[in-house]
Design a protein around this motif. Structure first.
Motif, PDB file in Angstrom:
ATOM      1  N   VAL B 155      48.717  29.898  44.490  1.00  0.00           N
ATOM      2  CA  VAL B 155      47.416  29.373  44.083  1.00  0.00           C
ATOM      3  C   VAL B 155      47.540  27.875  43.821  1.00  0.00           C
ATOM      4  O   VAL B 155      46.691  27.081  44.228  1.00  0.00           O
ATOM      5  N   ALA B 164      43.220  23.249  49.980  1.00  0.00           N
ATOM      6  CA  ALA B 164      42.355  24.229  50.640  1.00  0.00           C
ATOM      7  C   ALA B 164      41.619  25.089  49.611  1.00  0.00           C
ATOM      8  O   ALA B 164      40.488  25.500  49.843  1.00  0.00           O
ATOM      9  N   GLU B 165      42.243  25.355  48.489  1.00  0.00           N
ATOM     10  CA  GLU B 165      41.610  26.091  47.390  1.00  0.00           C
ATOM     11  C   GLU B 165      41.013  27.420  47.828  1.00  0.00           C
ATOM     12  O   GLU B 165      39.883  27.747  47.494  1.00  0.00           O
ATOM     13  N   VAL B 166      41.781  28.194  48.573  1.00  0.00           N
ATOM     14  CA  VAL B 166      41.246  29.483  49.014  1.00  0.00           C
ATOM     15  C   VAL B 166      41.919  30.670  48.329  1.00  0.00           C
ATOM     16  O   VAL B 166      41.481  31.792  48.494  1.00  0.00           O
ATOM     17  N   LEU B 167      42.995  30.421  47.581  1.00  0.00           N
ATOM     18  CA  LEU B 167      43.649  31.523  46.880  1.00  0.00           C
ATOM     19  C   LEU B 167      43.309  31.444  45.399  1.00  0.00           C
ATOM     20  O   LEU B 167      43.131  30.360  44.844  1.00  0.00           O
ATOM     21  N   GLY B 168      43.236  32.602  44.769  1.00  0.00           N
ATOM     22  CA  GLY B 168      42.935  32.616  43.345  1.00  0.00           C
ATOM     23  C   GLY B 168      43.596  33.794  42.672  1.00  0.00           C
ATOM     24  O   GLY B 168      44.072  34.722  43.329  1.00  0.00           O
ATOM     25  N   SER B 169      43.631  33.753  41.326  1.00  0.00           N
ATOM     26  CA  SER B 169      44.160  34.881  40.565  1.00  0.00           C
ATOM     27  C   SER B 169      42.993  35.787  40.223  1.00  0.00           C
ATOM     28  O   SER B 169      42.090  35.382  39.513  1.00  0.00           O
ATOM     29  N   ILE B 170      43.082  36.988  40.724  1.00  0.00           N
ATOM     30  CA  ILE B 170      41.957  37.894  40.551  1.00  0.00           C
ATOM     31  C   ILE B 170      42.272  38.903  39.457  1.00  0.00           C
ATOM     32  O   ILE B 170      43.398  39.411  39.373  1.00  0.00           O
ATOM     33  N   THR B 179      44.880  36.601  45.469  1.00  0.00           N
ATOM     34  CA  THR B 179      44.280  36.908  46.764  1.00  0.00           C
ATOM     35  C   THR B 179      43.129  35.958  47.023  1.00  0.00           C
ATOM     36  O   THR B 179      42.854  35.048  46.262  1.00  0.00           O
ATOM     37  N   SER B 180      42.472  36.169  48.158  1.00  0.00           N
ATOM     38  CA  SER B 180      41.350  35.322  48.523  1.00  0.00           C
ATOM     39  C   SER B 180      40.084  35.909  47.932  1.00  0.00           C
ATOM     40  O   SER B 180      40.092  36.958  47.313  1.00  0.00           O
ATOM     41  N   PHE B 181      38.986  35.242  48.155  1.00  0.00           N
ATOM     42  CA  PHE B 181      37.692  35.712  47.703  1.00  0.00           C
ATOM     43  C   PHE B 181      37.400  37.087  48.308  1.00  0.00           C
ATOM     44  O   PHE B 181      37.448  37.249  49.523  1.00  0.00           O
TER      45      PHE B 181
END
Lengths: 154, 846
Positions: B155, B164-170, B179-181
């Protein structure tokens, strides 16, 4: 699609903060109010308005239990099961509600009227056991009191 | 300075040094998991806990700085047991499916568990399980979230370095997964840096999955041959087949990062389309031949031309090694007695000469880290986020820890814009005018201090209105750019190769630099190139007007355009082309093709049968970058080693061997036996290379040194008219077409790699958001781009930040011959864009 009013509300929210990203949480409440829960579409719209990536909204929405990621009933009953409430019988309250509504925790009644959830401390330990239904607190609960409350919810 | 005692050993370090770093330099190993040297600090895994004598609680050494007199224990019983417990917590939810996990053998969790971890665990509960089957996250990534240990390295690198800011902590707590959105397919750079930093087998490379155990791979540390950034990478193969490319944190300026093409653009090496034997044209078709036959044909062709006093020319790719480029110019100038040589076919030969002078390339290399240690950075003439992705990563990462004003001047919007303090959107090819505008503002504000400024006279003739209308840029923004520079102590100007595409008013850069220096600013110039050895090509003298080491040549040589013009008049007797697909690259494809048809004897040396090679009389099979030794000089002026680690395919040979053989065929005294030997000669010919030792070049390479302190002044820089298209738009053709490399591709070579083709295999057209609205088209729609001489149907990409009226088509694709839009001598083409009715379709983006 969010209504024009909702979009304006989110845009206005950004004015309150030095950084647009700070408006994510209140904006998600707007989404929840508009759609009934936090939808994928709603999260994308918030991302778009705030100039963020959708995953940045998704992170916040999934972190907090106050955002419903699935549809809930007309009345969302959230029973506190944290320490003070538990000591004063929150588990019995949950069991009673479950029996009375005919659903388990995290479920919604078939008529879509009630969703039962358990949540962490709602900051009302002095009046434990307690629950929140939509935006209102109901405190010092007893089975009788719950009967009364449910009767009033139609 | 602080003196601390670590495990009884006294060490003195800089104030603010982290305990982790101090302990490492004292020779002690502290295991880490979430820590990553070049990412923000998280301190969430607690594996690096240490004991500080006098403090009750253990402290994470990755975020705790040393204090003078501190006593630290990294191996006390309490540390050991806490550390083991922390690792146990990481393992509590880890599936321990090592036998089927790709990471097995190079897994950080496996390593620290083995070394520091518990041998038994009290956790018998059922493990957290997100999913049964691994899921595909992008064309290059496959994820197993069950293995995730929530270190957030992916992340962080995605947001902080790649941007790119496409991964996050879900989700939260023990249930967190990266994972991604909504687990959707990623729309990102496909750089795979998240895979590289994943300490476990959570994020995996799709192309490498289940292919090999790491210990079965043989590899070599070498340098990427795509763009001028010059990243170090490690190519790994099993049984002669390249299976993956990785980056190493301790190697190169790029450390752990690479871009999509660096990491995934390798499969051309083992491509079935590689040329594996020489070919000779017999009765109209190219037939396989032996090396002896091919060299004999070349000898006859060349000696015949020399006997008749014919014209000989050579064009070499700026992806060849220094040794090959040096040998090529030596062959041309000494054996074949011609100055008609050039590198690449896209640049204007005059603009190149001006560029090398105003950018002071002869003053030696400038490390990118020095260049980015600056108050203000101007990036101009480069779509840096697309063409030099890792340079973009470095700028983004370094600008976060430091107050650096980034100014980006470019017609196209780019990812780095979000890190910029100011963006100047300008008309294509107006870089010189932008620079002259900034210079003018600086001059007006400091006229008293700039009396001695050479070039102030031409500056005075510049008017605000004129510049605004020529560049299409608001004058206020140009003023802001000048103000950022005024208020800075140091200014770095990064100039990309877009200014070489035609004549431009580049001499004004010299004025700007002169003005800034007179004002007491520290100025650094940083060139940005889209080809790996562009700088090396010029330094080796592959240019009609420059000898090795930038010394001037006598006589008038022709550059690529001149060579093609002579060819079209039927005057070119022999043309030797190495690694350059002129037919596809020269900005006027029709002209190039017709011209090459009139070359009497065309020799093409390449790895593939390119459009140009198809026209040749003799085709020679060259080697890929892992099949030869040599050096590359990146845009910084850093010399790095290319290392041979596989034999060339079939009968192919290293390009320097072929050049040597061609030379020896004509003149037997042209005798070269090794790349190292050639490098020895380079050191004599180009003094800036004198101190570089070929054999001992390691992961960080070596910067070339300044040998010529004489700066350039305006008098020595030829003034060239701009190729800028007219400011008033032609209503029939309202758009200006610009070209360049797409983020996922570089030249035509990358299109021969299957993974990059999976990411993007067809050309796209990029237009601004405003134009998209006017045309009523969106991403994925098809449009026809119509020029006066060529038209193409393309898939739309919308660039939110691009200037209106600009159309971008990448140069990398074979389905659209973008150079056919160009007419030689007419500058950038004007086009119109017509939406195709019957929208929506599959498109080239998978």
């Amino acid at each position: 699609m969010l209504s024009e009013g909702a979009v304006k509300e989110i845009n206005d929210l950004t004015g309150k903060y030095a950084n647009k990203r700070s408006a994510v949480m209140p904006a998600l409440f707007v989404v929840q109010r508009e759609y009934g829960y936090v939808t994928e579409e709603g999260m994308r719209e918030v991302a778009n308005i705030l100039g963020l990536r959708p995953v940045q909204i998704f992170e916040v929405a999934t972190f907090y239990t106050m955002y419903n990621k699935k549809p809930v009933g007309k009345y969302h009953i959230q029973v506190c099961t944290n320490i003070s409430c538990s000591l004063l019988g929150a588990n019995h309250i949950v069991d009673f509600l479950s029996m009375r509504l005919g659903v388990k925790v995290k479920e919604t009644t078939p008529d879509k009227m009630f969703t039962l959830s358990t949540v962490e401390c709602l900051g009302s330990c002095g009046t434990a056991p307690m629950m929140q239904i939509n935006d209102r607190y109901y405190e010092d609960l007893t089975k009788e009191k719950i009967e009364e409350i449910l009767k009033g919810l139609k | 300075m602080a003196t601390v005692k670590i495990n009884g050993k006294e060490i003195t370090v800089e104030d603010g040094t982290l305990i982790l770093d101090a302990a490492t330099s004292a020779g002690f190993e502290i295991p880490t998991m979430c820590f990553h040297a070049r990412l923000s600090k998280l301190a969430s895994c607690r594996v690096c806990l240490v004991e500080i004598v006098g403090q009750k609680k253990l402290q994470p050494s990755c975020v705790t700085p040393v204090m003078h007199g501190m006593e630290v224990l990294t191996e006390s019983p309490v540390v050991k047991s806490a550390r083991s417990a922390m690792i146990d917590l990481l393992l509590a939810n880890h599936p321990l499916d090592c036998p089927v996990c790709d990471k097995g053998g190079e897994c950080e969790l496996q390593d620290i568990t083995f070394k520091f971890g518990p041998r038994k665990s009290p956790f018998g509960e059922e493990k957290r399980r997100f999913h049964e089957e691994d899921y595909i996250l992008s064309p290059v990534i496959i994820q197993n979230a069950n293995r995730c240990i929530q270190c957030k390295r992916c992340v962080r690198i995605c947001a902080e370095t790649v941007g790119a800011e496409v991964l996050g902590s879900i989700d939260r707590g023990a249930g967190t997964g990266e994972t991604s959105f909504v687990k959707e397919y990623l729309d990102c750079d496909h750089c795979g840096n998240c895979i590289e930093v994943c300490p476990v087998g959570s994020l995996m490379s799709r192309s490498f999955r289940y292919k090999s155990r790491p210990w079965d791979l043989k590899g070599v540390d070498t340098v990427c041959t795509y763009c001028g950034t010059g990243c170090q990478l490690t190519v790994q193969a099993r049984n002669g087949e390249v299976l993956r490319v990785i980056s190493k944190p301790d190697k190169g300026i790029n450390h752990e990062t690479l871009c999509a093409r660096g990491r995934y653009g390798y499969s051309f090496i083992n491509s079935h389309e590689r040329l594996v034997t020489p070919m000779i044209r017999k009765g109209g078709t190219l037939e396989p031949a032996t090396w002896d036959e091919a060299l004999k044909a070349i000898k006859e062709g060349i000696t015949g031309a020399i006997r008749n006093g014919g014209k000989i020319g050579g064009i070499a790719s700026s992806r060849l090694s220094n040794e090959e480029l040096y040998l090529f110019q030596r062959l041309m100038r000494v054996v074949l007695k011609t100055n008609h040589i050039d590198s690449g076919s896209r640049w204007n030969t005059g603009a190149v000469k001006t560029f090398t002078e105003v950018m002071e390339l002869s003053r030696g290399g400038v490390s990118i880290y020095d260049a980015l240690n600056t108050d203000t950075l101007l990036v101009i003439g480069s779509s840096i986020s697309d063409e030099n992705p890792v340079t973009d990563y470095m700028i983004r990462r370094l600008s976060q820890n430091k107050k650096m004003n980034i100014i980006i001047a470019s017609p196209r919007g780019m990812k780095l814009d979000s890190s910029a303090a100011l963006t100047l959107r300008h008309r294509p090819a107006a870089e010189g005018e932008i620079i002259s505008g900034i210079s003018r503002v600086l001059y007006d504000k400091n006229a008293d201090k700039l009396n001695d400024l050479s070039g102030k006279e031409p500056l005075k003739s510049i008017s605000k209105e004129n510049i605004s209308s020529l560049t299409g840029t608001d004058w206020g923004r140009i003023e802001s750019a000048a103000n950022f520079m005024s208020s800075s102590n140091s200014v770095t100007i990064a100039v990309g190769n877009d200014v070489l595409r035609g004549p431009s008013r580049l001499e004004f850069l010299n004025v700007l630099v002169g003005a800034l220096r007179l004002l007491g600013k520290e100025v650094k110039l940083f060139p940005v190139f889209d080809r790996a050895n562009q700088r090396g090509a010029w330094e080796m003298g592959v240019h009609p007007a420059m000898m090795p080491g930038y010394s001037a040549t006598a006589g008038n040589g022709l550059g690529c355009e001149g060579i093609l013009e002579a060819s079209s008049r039927g005057e070119m007797d022999v043309l030797y082309v190495i690694g350059e697909d002129i037919v596809s690259d020269f900005p006027d494809g029709r002209f190039a093709e017709e011209a090459l048809h009139r070359v009497k004897f065309l020799i093409v040396q390449d790895m593939f049968l390119t459009e140009t090679a198809k026209m040749a009389g003799v085709v020679l099979p060259g080697a890929s970058f892992v099949e030869k030794d040599g050096t590359f000089t990146n845009q910084e002026g850093r010399v790095q080693r290319l290392r041979r680690f596989l034999p060339p395919q079939g009968d192919a040979k290293a390009d320097w061997e072929i050049i040597a053989a061609v030379g020896a065929a004509v003149d037997p005294s042209f005798n070269y036996g090794s790349a190292a030997g050639i490098f020895g000669e380079i050191k004599e010919a180009a003094p800036m290379y004198r101190e570089i030792a070929f054999e001992s070049l390691d992961g960080s390479g070596a910067l070339i040194k300044e040998t010529n302190r004489k700066g350039t002044d305006l008098k020595s820089v030829p003034s060239v008219a701009s190729q800028m298209p007219a400011a008033s738009p032609d209503p029939d053709y309202p758009f200006v077409l610009i070209t360049g490399n797409h983020l996922y591709h570089s030249g035509r070579l990358s299109l021969r790699t299957d993974i990059l083709r999976d990411i993007l295999s067809e050309a796209i057209v990029e237009i601004s958001e405003e134009d998209a609205k006017d045309l009523k088209v969106g991403k994925g729609d098809k449009v026809v781009v119509k020029g006066e001489r060529y038209e193409a149907t393309l898939t739309v990409h919308v660039n939110k930040r691009s200037a209106k009226g600009v159309v971008f088509i990448p140069e990398n694709f074979t389905d659209v011959r973008v150079n056919m839009f160009f007419t030689k001598g007419e500058g950038l083409p004007r086009v119109r864009v017509l939406p195709l009715t019957g929208k929506s379709h599959g498109g080239g983006i998978k």
